[in-house]
Write a protein that holds these residues in place. Structure first.
Motif, PDB file in Angstrom:
ATOM      1  N   SER A   1       2.082  -7.498  -4.050  1.00 50.73           N
ATOM      2  CA  SER A   1       1.595  -6.264  -3.199  1.00 50.73           C
ATOM      3  C   SER A   1       2.625  -5.781  -2.594  1.00 50.73           C
ATOM      4  O   SER A   1       3.823  -6.267  -2.373  1.00 50.73           O
ATOM      5  CB  SER A   1       0.560  -6.979  -2.185  1.00 50.73           C
ATOM      6  OG  SER A   1      -0.084  -5.953  -1.348  1.00 50.73           O
ATOM      7  N   TRP A   2       2.483  -4.437  -2.071  1.00 52.80           N
ATOM      8  CA  TRP A   2       3.556  -3.573  -1.367  1.00 52.80           C
ATOM      9  C   TRP A   2       2.975  -2.561  -0.260  1.00 52.80           C
ATOM     10  O   TRP A   2       1.743  -2.151  -0.580  1.00 52.80           O
ATOM     11  CB  TRP A   2       4.689  -3.137  -2.325  1.00 52.80           C
ATOM     12  CG  TRP A   2       4.044  -2.094  -3.207  1.00 52.80           C
ATOM     13  CD1 TRP A   2       3.314  -2.116  -4.408  1.00 52.80           C
ATOM     14  CD2 TRP A   2       4.119  -0.517  -3.104  1.00 52.80           C
ATOM     15  NE1 TRP A   2       3.053  -0.992  -4.750  1.00 52.80           N
ATOM     16  CE2 TRP A   2       3.384  -0.124  -3.918  1.00 52.80           C
ATOM     17  CE3 TRP A   2       4.500   0.454  -1.691  1.00 52.80           C
ATOM     18  CZ2 TRP A   2       3.292   1.362  -4.100  1.00 52.80           C
ATOM     19  CZ3 TRP A   2       4.243   1.475  -1.931  1.00 52.80           C
ATOM     20  CH2 TRP A   2       3.637   2.029  -3.034  1.00 52.80           C
ATOM     21  N   ALA A   3       3.772  -2.393   0.740  1.00 52.07           N
ATOM     22  CA  ALA A   3       3.291  -1.158   1.420  1.00 52.07           C
ATOM     23  C   ALA A   3       4.377  -0.507   1.858  1.00 52.07           C
ATOM     24  O   ALA A   3       5.480  -1.315   2.292  1.00 52.07           O
ATOM     25  CB  ALA A   3       2.355  -1.819   2.602  1.00 52.07           C
ATOM     26  N   GLU A   4       4.449   0.663   2.200  1.00 55.06           N
ATOM     27  CA  GLU A   4       5.591   1.569   2.676  1.00 55.06           C
ATOM     28  C   GLU A   4       5.413   1.487   4.283  1.00 55.06           C
ATOM     29  O   GLU A   4       4.402   1.352   4.719  1.00 55.06           O
ATOM     30  CB  GLU A   4       5.340   2.765   2.298  1.00 55.06           C
ATOM     31  CG  GLU A   4       6.607   3.887   2.562  1.00 55.06           C
ATOM     32  CD  GLU A   4       6.852   4.925   1.767  1.00 55.06           C
ATOM     33  OE1 GLU A   4       7.671   5.913   2.061  1.00 55.06           O
ATOM     34  OE2 GLU A   4       6.025   4.957   0.714  1.00 55.06           O
ATOM     35  N   THR A   5       6.455   1.409   4.809  1.00 52.67           N
ATOM     36  CA  THR A   5       6.622   1.326   6.366  1.00 52.67           C
ATOM     37  C   THR A   5       6.150   2.746   6.839  1.00 52.67           C
ATOM     38  O   THR A   5       6.533   3.730   5.859  1.00 52.67           O
ATOM     39  CB  THR A   5       8.025   0.974   6.914  1.00 52.67           C
ATOM     40  OG1 THR A   5       9.038   1.833   6.336  1.00 52.67           O
ATOM     41  CG2 THR A   5       8.480  -0.333   6.534  1.00 52.67           C
ATOM     42  N   ALA A   6       5.639   2.950   8.192  1.00 53.66           N
ATOM     43  CA  ALA A   6       5.289   4.148   8.633  1.00 53.66           C
ATOM     44  C   ALA A   6       6.463   5.175   8.521  1.00 53.66           C
ATOM     45  O   ALA A   6       6.205   6.465   8.510  1.00 53.66           O
ATOM     46  CB  ALA A   6       4.713   4.090   9.996  1.00 53.66           C
ATOM     47  N   ASN A   7       7.706   4.765   8.907  1.00 57.42           N
ATOM     48  CA  ASN A   7       8.600   5.908   8.917  1.00 57.42           C
ATOM     49  C   ASN A   7       9.218   6.332   7.599  1.00 57.42           C
ATOM     50  O   ASN A   7      10.241   7.011   7.560  1.00 57.42           O
ATOM     51  CB  ASN A   7       9.804   5.305   9.926  1.00 57.42           C
ATOM     52  CG  ASN A   7      10.350   3.989   9.565  1.00 57.42           C
ATOM     53  OD1 ASN A   7      10.088   3.698   8.375  1.00 57.42           O
ATOM     54  ND2 ASN A   7      11.172   3.367  10.524  1.00 57.42           N
TER      55      ASN A   7
ATOM     56  N   TYR B   1       6.862  -4.380  11.526  1.00 58.00           N
ATOM     57  CA  TYR B   1       6.928  -3.169  10.725  1.00 58.00           C
ATOM     58  C   TYR B   1       5.675  -2.508  10.758  1.00 58.00           C
ATOM     59  O   TYR B   1       4.602  -3.098  10.686  1.00 58.00           O
ATOM     60  CB  TYR B   1       7.252  -3.591   9.288  1.00 58.00           C
ATOM     61  CG  TYR B   1       8.338  -4.422   9.239  1.00 58.00           C
ATOM     62  CD1 TYR B   1       9.571  -3.890   8.775  1.00 58.00           C
ATOM     63  CD2 TYR B   1       8.284  -5.617   9.198  1.00 58.00           C
ATOM     64  CE1 TYR B   1      10.711  -4.274   8.627  1.00 58.00           C
ATOM     65  CE2 TYR B   1       9.694  -6.581   8.969  1.00 58.00           C
ATOM     66  CZ  TYR B   1      10.931  -5.872   8.721  1.00 58.00           C
ATOM     67  OH  TYR B   1      12.146  -6.513   8.826  1.00 58.00           O
ATOM     68  N   LEU B   2       5.673  -1.354  11.213  1.00 60.82           N
ATOM     69  CA  LEU B   2       4.221  -0.454  11.173  1.00 60.82           C
ATOM     70  C   LEU B   2       3.793  -0.079   9.698  1.00 60.82           C
ATOM     71  O   LEU B   2       4.614   0.561   9.147  1.00 60.82           O
ATOM     72  CB  LEU B   2       4.348   0.833  11.932  1.00 60.82           C
ATOM     73  CG  LEU B   2       3.376   1.796  12.083  1.00 60.82           C
ATOM     74  CD1 LEU B   2       2.401   0.983  12.991  1.00 60.82           C
ATOM     75  CD2 LEU B   2       3.898   3.058  13.155  1.00 60.82           C
ATOM     76  N   LEU B   3       2.840  -0.681   9.328  1.00 67.13           N
ATOM     77  CA  LEU B   3       2.107  -0.265   7.980  1.00 67.13           C
ATOM     78  C   LEU B   3       0.823   0.426   8.071  1.00 67.13           C
ATOM     79  O   LEU B   3      -0.114   0.024   8.466  1.00 67.13           O
ATOM     80  CB  LEU B   3       2.031  -1.462   7.284  1.00 67.13           C
ATOM     81  CG  LEU B   3       2.980  -2.555   7.233  1.00 67.13           C
ATOM     82  CD1 LEU B   3       2.693  -3.674   6.432  1.00 67.13           C
ATOM     83  CD2 LEU B   3       4.502  -1.917   6.493  1.00 67.13           C
ATOM     84  N   LEU B   4       0.983   1.718   7.893  1.00 65.49           N
ATOM     85  CA  LEU B   4      -0.224   2.677   7.897  1.00 65.49           C
ATOM     86  C   LEU B   4      -1.224   2.612   6.799  1.00 65.49           C
ATOM     87  O   LEU B   4      -2.511   2.643   7.049  1.00 65.49           O
ATOM     88  CB  LEU B   4       0.025   4.190   8.181  1.00 65.49           C
ATOM     89  CG  LEU B   4       0.868   4.337   9.210  1.00 65.49           C
ATOM     90  CD1 LEU B   4       1.239   6.110   9.295  1.00 65.49           C
ATOM     91  CD2 LEU B   4       0.211   3.835  10.699  1.00 65.49           C
ATOM     92  N   GLU B   5      -0.728   2.201   5.699  1.00 65.44           N
ATOM     93  CA  GLU B   5      -1.553   1.739   4.569  1.00 65.44           C
ATOM     94  C   GLU B   5      -1.129   0.498   4.114  1.00 65.44           C
ATOM     95  O   GLU B   5      -0.791   0.315   2.797  1.00 65.44           O
ATOM     96  CB  GLU B   5      -1.457   2.991   3.335  1.00 65.44           C
ATOM     97  CG  GLU B   5      -1.972   4.154   3.819  1.00 65.44           C
ATOM     98  CD  GLU B   5      -1.735   5.207   3.060  1.00 65.44           C
ATOM     99  OE1 GLU B   5      -1.923   5.029   1.672  1.00 65.44           O
ATOM    100  OE2 GLU B   5      -1.644   6.566   3.111  1.00 65.44           O
ATOM    101  N   PRO B   6      -1.720  -0.506   4.461  1.00 63.66           N
ATOM    102  CA  PRO B   6      -1.106  -1.924   4.534  1.00 63.66           C
ATOM    103  C   PRO B   6      -1.596  -2.644   3.279  1.00 63.66           C
ATOM    104  O   PRO B   6      -0.990  -3.511   2.616  1.00 63.66           O
ATOM    105  CB  PRO B   6      -1.597  -2.672   5.401  1.00 63.66           C
ATOM    106  CG  PRO B   6      -2.892  -2.298   6.055  1.00 63.66           C
ATOM    107  CD  PRO B   6      -2.526  -0.571   5.545  1.00 63.66           C
ATOM    108  N   GLY B   7      -2.423  -2.041   2.511  1.00 66.19           N
ATOM    109  CA  GLY B   7      -3.194  -2.804   1.399  1.00 66.19           C
ATOM    110  C   GLY B   7      -3.685  -4.206   1.506  1.00 66.19           C
ATOM    111  O   GLY B   7      -4.154  -4.634   2.555  1.00 66.19           O
ATOM    112  N   ASP B   8      -3.115  -4.944   0.632  1.00 66.46           N
ATOM    113  CA  ASP B   8      -3.389  -6.172   0.583  1.00 66.46           C
ATOM    114  C   ASP B   8      -2.173  -7.101   1.268  1.00 66.46           C
ATOM    115  O   ASP B   8      -2.324  -8.371   1.360  1.00 66.46           O
ATOM    116  CB  ASP B   8      -3.435  -6.857  -0.833  1.00 66.46           C
ATOM    117  CG  ASP B   8      -4.227  -8.160  -1.210  1.00 66.46           C
ATOM    118  OD1 ASP B   8      -4.720  -8.488  -0.061  1.00 66.46           O
ATOM    119  OD2 ASP B   8      -4.132  -8.724  -2.129  1.00 66.46           O
ATOM    120  N   VAL B   9      -1.278  -6.304   1.657  1.00 65.57           N
ATOM    121  CA  VAL B   9       0.071  -7.034   2.191  1.00 65.57           C
ATOM    122  C   VAL B   9      -0.397  -8.226   3.435  1.00 65.57           C
ATOM    123  O   VAL B   9       0.252  -9.245   3.458  1.00 65.57           O
ATOM    124  CB  VAL B   9       1.057  -6.003   2.602  1.00 65.57           C
ATOM    125  CG1 VAL B   9       1.903  -6.753   3.289  1.00 65.57           C
ATOM    126  CG2 VAL B   9       1.571  -5.388   1.495  1.00 65.57           C
TER     127      VAL B   9
END
Length: 180
Positions: free
Chosen positions: A26-32, A94-102
């Motif tokens: 799984s992965w998620a991009e940080t908000a910034n 880490y701010l994750l706005l779209e965290p998914g399954d992370v």
């Protein structure tokens, strides 16, 4: 997610250097937008780190609903008796706005790495948490202790009591049975 709602694959230039038997879960991009948090079967890849944190190297992981806070462990000593003394490194958030399954994956994997954990007051003063953890790709358990703040960690009686607790945990699974 349905077939047409699947998250796109992470671009190859943003993927961490996975080992041969490691796979990205799984992965998620940080908000910034300057980094990616990647969950693999072997550990957690965090922005700004050249190496992954193994699941056994994370003392604490907290999900607030928007932020993932990771407290990595640092080995500060190796003691006779085959255990390590660890301490908390600074919390990484880490701010994750779209965290998914992370968040789910991190919690499940950190939790499943713990085979044994118990917290004990030490007669010589202070307290210690004794933990046995599974290390991905390694047979057996890794035994660690983490002292509470203010515990005199170099005191001979504390070291002796800690060794007894770890030995009892290994032998019986019940360090509480060790006489004070």
């Amino acid at each position: 997610m349905g077939l047409f709602n699947r998250k796109p694959k992470l671009a190859a230039d943003r993927r961490p250097p996975l080992e041969r038997d490691e796979r990205m879960l799984s992965w998620a991009e940080t908000a910034n937008g300057d980094g990616v948090v990647v969950v693999s079967n072997r550990g957690l890849w965090l922005p700004g780190r050249a190496h992954r944190l193994g699941w056994h190297d994370i003392n604490k992981a907290v999900w607030s609903g928007r932020e993932l806070a990771i407290t990595p462990a640092e080995v500060v000593a190796e003691r006779d008796g085959g255990y390590l003394v660890v301490a908390d490194l600074p919390v990484e958030t880490y701010l994750l706005l779209e965290p998914g399954d992370v968040p789910h994956q991190v919690r499940a994997r950190v939790t499943s790495s713990v085979s044994y954990t118990a917290h004990y007051k030490l007669p010589a003063g202070g307290a210690v948490r004794v933990v046995a953890r599974r290390v991905s790709g390694v047979d057996g358990l890794r035994w660690t202790v983490r002292y509470d703040p203010g515990t005199p960690t170099d005191d001979e009686a504390v070291v002796e009591q800690t060794g007894s607790l770890v030995a009892a945990a290994r032998d019986t699974g019940d360090p509480g049975a060790v006489p004070d």
